[in-house]
Design a protein around this motif. Sequence first.
Motif, PDB file in Angstrom:
ATOM      1  N   VAL A   1       0.835  -1.212   0.000  1.00 45.27           N
ATOM      2  CA  VAL A   1       0.000   0.000   0.000  1.00 45.27           C
ATOM      3  C   VAL A   1       0.864   1.254   0.000  1.00 45.27           C
ATOM      4  N   ILE A   2       1.921   1.269   0.841  1.00 44.76           N
ATOM      5  CA  ILE A   2       2.699   2.509   0.974  1.00 44.76           C
ATOM      6  C   ILE A   2       3.541   2.797  -0.267  1.00 44.76           C
ATOM      7  N   GLN A   3       3.612   1.814  -1.170  1.00 49.16           N
ATOM      8  CA  GLN A   3       4.329   2.060  -2.417  1.00 49.16           C
ATOM      9  C   GLN A   3       3.480   2.849  -3.420  1.00 49.16           C
ATOM     10  N   CYS A   4       2.196   3.007  -3.098  1.00 52.02           N
ATOM     11  CA  CYS A   4       1.288   3.723  -3.997  1.00 52.02           C
ATOM     12  C   CYS A   4       1.333   5.217  -3.684  1.00 52.02           C
ATOM     13  N   GLU A   5       1.517   6.011  -4.687  1.00 54.43           N
ATOM     14  CA  GLU A   5       1.560   7.463  -4.501  1.00 54.43           C
ATOM     15  C   GLU A   5       0.242   7.977  -3.928  1.00 54.43           C
ATOM     16  N   ASN A   6      -0.864   7.303  -4.310  1.00 57.95           N
ATOM     17  CA  ASN A   6      -2.184   7.710  -3.803  1.00 57.95           C
ATOM     18  C   ASN A   6      -2.254   7.676  -2.287  1.00 57.95           C
ATOM     19  N   TRP A   7      -1.561   6.709  -1.691  1.00 51.51           N
ATOM     20  CA  TRP A   7      -1.589   6.569  -0.234  1.00 51.51           C
ATOM     21  C   TRP A   7      -0.999   7.823   0.423  1.00 51.51           C
ATOM     22  N   TRP A   8       0.140   8.272  -0.085  1.00 53.45           N
ATOM     23  CA  TRP A   8       0.794   9.448   0.480  1.00 53.45           C
ATOM     24  C   TRP A   8      -0.073  10.694   0.265  1.00 53.45           C
ATOM     25  N   ASN A   9      -0.713  10.749  -0.875  1.00 50.14           N
ATOM     26  CA  ASN A   9      -1.602  11.888  -1.134  1.00 50.14           C
ATOM     27  C   ASN A   9      -2.779  11.903  -0.163  1.00 50.14           C
TER      28      ASN A   9
ATOM     29  N   PHE B   1      -5.599  14.250   4.432  1.00 47.67           N
ATOM     30  CA  PHE B   1      -6.298  14.109   5.711  1.00 47.67           C
ATOM     31  C   PHE B   1      -5.597  14.903   6.805  1.00 47.67           C
ATOM     32  N   ALA B   2      -4.239  14.873   6.802  1.00 40.28           N
ATOM     33  CA  ALA B   2      -3.482  15.572   7.840  1.00 40.28           C
ATOM     34  C   ALA B   2      -3.720  17.077   7.784  1.00 40.28           C
ATOM     35  N   THR B   3      -3.911  17.621   6.592  1.00 39.34           N
ATOM     36  CA  THR B   3      -4.151  19.063   6.452  1.00 39.34           C
ATOM     37  C   THR B   3      -5.627  19.407   6.561  1.00 39.34           C
ATOM     38  N   ARG B   4      -6.427  18.413   6.821  1.00 36.91           N
ATOM     39  CA  ARG B   4      -7.875  18.564   6.969  1.00 36.91           C
ATOM     40  C   ARG B   4      -8.485  19.274   5.779  1.00 36.91           C
ATOM     41  N   SER B   5      -8.092  18.804   4.593  1.00 41.89           N
ATOM     42  CA  SER B   5      -8.573  19.412   3.349  1.00 41.89           C
ATOM     43  C   SER B   5      -9.925  18.820   2.972  1.00 41.89           C
ATOM     44  N   PRO B   6     -10.745  19.612   2.294  1.00 48.44           N
ATOM     45  CA  PRO B   6     -12.019  19.049   1.808  1.00 48.44           C
ATOM     46  C   PRO B   6     -11.752  18.074   0.673  1.00 48.44           C
ATOM     47  N   PRO B   7     -12.606  17.048   0.469  1.00 44.35           N
ATOM     48  CA  PRO B   7     -13.842  16.803   1.238  1.00 44.35           C
ATOM     49  C   PRO B   7     -13.630  15.907   2.466  1.00 44.35           C
ATOM     50  N   LEU B   8     -12.365  15.517   2.751  1.00 45.92           N
ATOM     51  CA  LEU B   8     -12.147  14.599   3.876  1.00 45.92           C
ATOM     52  C   LEU B   8     -12.565  15.221   5.203  1.00 45.92           C
ATOM     53  N   ASN B   9     -12.471  16.539   5.304  1.00 41.02           N
ATOM     54  CA  ASN B   9     -12.854  17.178   6.568  1.00 41.02           C
ATOM     55  C   ASN B   9     -14.360  17.142   6.791  1.00 41.02           C
TER      56      ASN B   9
END
Length: 1080
Positions: free
Chosen positions: A649-657, A662-670
Amino acid sequence: MMAAGLGPPEVIAQLENAAKVLMMGKLRFKEVEVTCRRHLLPWSAMSNASMQSTYSYHLGNRSHHLQFASIFWQTLACSILTALLSEFSSSSKTSNIGLSMEFHGNCKRVFQEEDLRQIFVLTVEVLQEFSRRENLSAQMSSVFQRYLSLANQVLSWNFLPPNLGRHYIAMFESSQNVLLKPTESWRETLLDSRVMELFFTVHRKIREDSDMAQDSLQCLAQLASLHGPVFPDEGAQVDYLAHFIEGLLSTINGNICYLVCRIEIEDSEAVGISSIISNLITVFPRNVLTAIPSELFSSFVNCLTHLTCSFGRSAALEEVLDKDDMVYMEAYDKLLESWLTLVQDDKHFHKGFFTQHAVQVFNSYIQCHLAAPDGTRNLTANGVASREEEEISELQEDDRDQFSDQLASVGMLGRVAAEHCIPLLTSLLEERVTRLHGQLQRHQQQLLASPGSSTIDSKILDELYEDIHWLILVTGYLLADDTQGETPLIPPEIMEYSIKHSSEVDINTTLQILGSPGEKASSIPGYNRTDSVIRLLSAVLRVSEVESRAIRADLTDLLSPQMGKDIVWFLKRWAKTYLLVDEKLYDQISLPFSTAFGADTEGSQWIIGYLLQKVISNLSVWSSEQDLASDTVQLLVTLVERRERANLVIQCENWWNLAKQFATRSPPLNFLSSPVQRTLMKALVLGGFAQMDTETKQQYWTEVLQPLQQRFLRVINQENFQQMCQQEEVKQEITATLEALCGIAEATQIDNVAILFNFLMDFLTNCIGLMEVYKNTPETVNLIIEVFVEVAHKQICYLGESKAMNLYEACLTLLQVYSKNNLGRQRVDVTAEEEQYQDLLLIMELLTNLLSKEFIDFSDTDEVFRGHEPGQAASRSVSAADVVLYGVNLILPLMSQDLLKFPTLCNQYYKLITFICEIFPEKIPQLPEDLFKSLMCSLELGMTSMSSEVCQLCLEALTPLAEQCAKAQDTDSPLFLATRHFLKLVFDMLVLQKHNTEMTTAAGEAFYTLVCLHQAEYSELVETLLSSQQDPVIYQRLADAFNKLTASSTPPTLDRKQKMAFLKSLEEFMANVGGLLCVK
């Protein structure tokens, strides 16, 4: 005891007096049984001889009247017999006449051996007479039903075994769903084939009368459960079973040879017939079932197949009509359970024995859940039930939960017939996903042609979504099992099926189909040479892909959130079992499986990337659909909870994105709900412990955890935070942070506890400060306490002494702040819901979690933290005992009897105080006087007025308290005086009161310890009891029993060997005199 001198004439006179009252019209027939019981009370006290002679006189001389006399006398006789059966059936129904439970139990045993059998014989004779008559009047039918009900009462009798001790007899109880297990004396009566034939004949005669059919079917169901010493040998069981199945087939089918059901099963018969079949399959040993003639067994299984399919169709119709009484659904569930019992027995039935039957049941289930023309869903006798007319409650349970047992049974049958069922599901899913794709394209073209049009007819789409919904559910249950706390394994039937056909499979084509969810399987050359299981998975992936493409085409409004839930539920269930399959767990592994999903394969890397993209898409598009978002993040947890999957999973760029977003509490995850955010944080933390180099791992934590900390500190360190704290934006930020902390704690494992504990401890101090700020905001206070609860629950067992002390200190400070803020607070609203006391529940849970370290401790000093220590902690003296006892001081004044009426609160409270008494008994005498009294009152209340579970907890708490008294040897302490009072309570419980026999061991251990502590008081209790006995026989029995009870431990001491000897003697004591002094 005056009644004991009555002989047969006197009793008959009482019976006749009852009859006179009835004849004078003072009572209605419904009151017959009450009157008869009132006049029959002396019978309970008669000697065996007088009872027998009275009964013989009454039944022998009046039998002619019972068969041929007036309806009035027939009704009277039946009512008297019914009252008799009720009187002797159980301790709860026997009359309050001041006699011991032992006497009542002995009466039941004598009654069941002779009188009960004679009543049954008499009832059978009356039923035979009625069954011969044609065209019964309404009054005669009423009498017939009374005798049929009487027969049911006899056959549902909870028989006492002949050789059990008095204690067991004294404690006889009424039970639900009693199986028929009579004594050997009933052999001649019940093994007479004419009895069984009579009940089948009776049912055929009255089957259209729903009320009477209930009784006749219940009688047959009881006869179908016949077992025990009544059968002399296996041959008798085989003969009885064969005869019974013949009668059943004849009743259902019209003849023994099952070809086609000629008789319409009434809805009132469905549950009864399913109970009969269930009893036959579960009660009779499998070797007996297989010993009946093969043709007869074959007819029986064919009949079972037909009924299962028929009841399934009727159950589906019940759902469409939204009936309150779902009789066919209940019957269908019973028959599916019977199928599970049969198909899982590979010892007595060869492989493939039930395949064709499984195919029929499986096909029928699928057909009932698909729309026309392929299926019959929503079809009623009058046509089609419109989807628009249906009202679906928001509170309605999800189908996958509501019908989980059904789906599990159908899934198992699908595995038994995998050769048929897997290709069938694949074909149905592929065909519907093609239709769905076509419908969405047409709607898109229509929207493009008429942008303002709102006349789209969604009926076809709704039907497709419902079809796909059920096909995915069945597929999920067929391919994988629910694995609560167990290692998920590929079902052996699925593995064998794939291995069997692996030589016919082209691996490359299989992988091409798996990796091309955007293409129709039939468009890929050689598609027929693919692994069938992987192709079925591909069909679900194609559904997922159609959904994703519709979202990209701005057709989200046309999609079904339910279908989205089904997709991620299936993918989570499948991934747990198949993805990166551990080959060491299997004797054989399918080559297509290991190639497509195994470790170090392109297939597994591709599918993890695909699933991760699905998760990200769902969280972006469906953030407002809480259930769908929740299922989606659960899929994400599945992808990272095993280290092997997380490494990919951590090899996928999507995971880091995703982590950064989520860490920056960006929409729409917030916008995700709090529970979803909590689970998402858990997944992100679990992923952070995948295999990474040090620099990458540091970067990950910097991007995931550091923003959380920075944002939190920025909010709470503002100068005007006190004034801003109630602003909605600030509260949302605080809530999101607290939820994230709970998620971080939930992700704790032994190899990450060091990092996570140090990170969380920095927050806990600040959380305590928030308790002051939000003291008038209960939901925030509860969430803060919940953070501590989760940290203690997940991490305490791994913490060494110094780290545990850090946590104890933080918890103690939390409780002190809570106490200050709630000082003098009164909880007067006793009608409030239990949720309003969530803070008390959470505090008790926190204290219980802290105590759990005394039972479960995986720490090795603080070795697990080596390298993570910021510096050696200074010497501290806070212990778990300090925190827990402070918490108890806080809770005890608040726990009123009204609060203890809430079951969850009550159980958690008593569990906590029992733990405290077991772990820190030496601290109990040190409690302030008023709190000590409250604790003792709580224990007494739990023993005398609460559930048996709570009573057992209180008894378990008494033993360590008494042992503590014995060690302290302080006879003036309040605890010593309290234990003397508890000695009397436990003594009365064991000797004078009826109690749950499961509590005898806990009561016995407490009793022995209390006797060791208060030997003189125990002797005084015994003497007082003996001196109150006027009957010299009872006096001597009790004296002998008490002498034997303490003979092995004189004088009693706190020695394990002596205690075990005492407990053994207590069993004999209870068997001998346990019911002697319990009076009713």
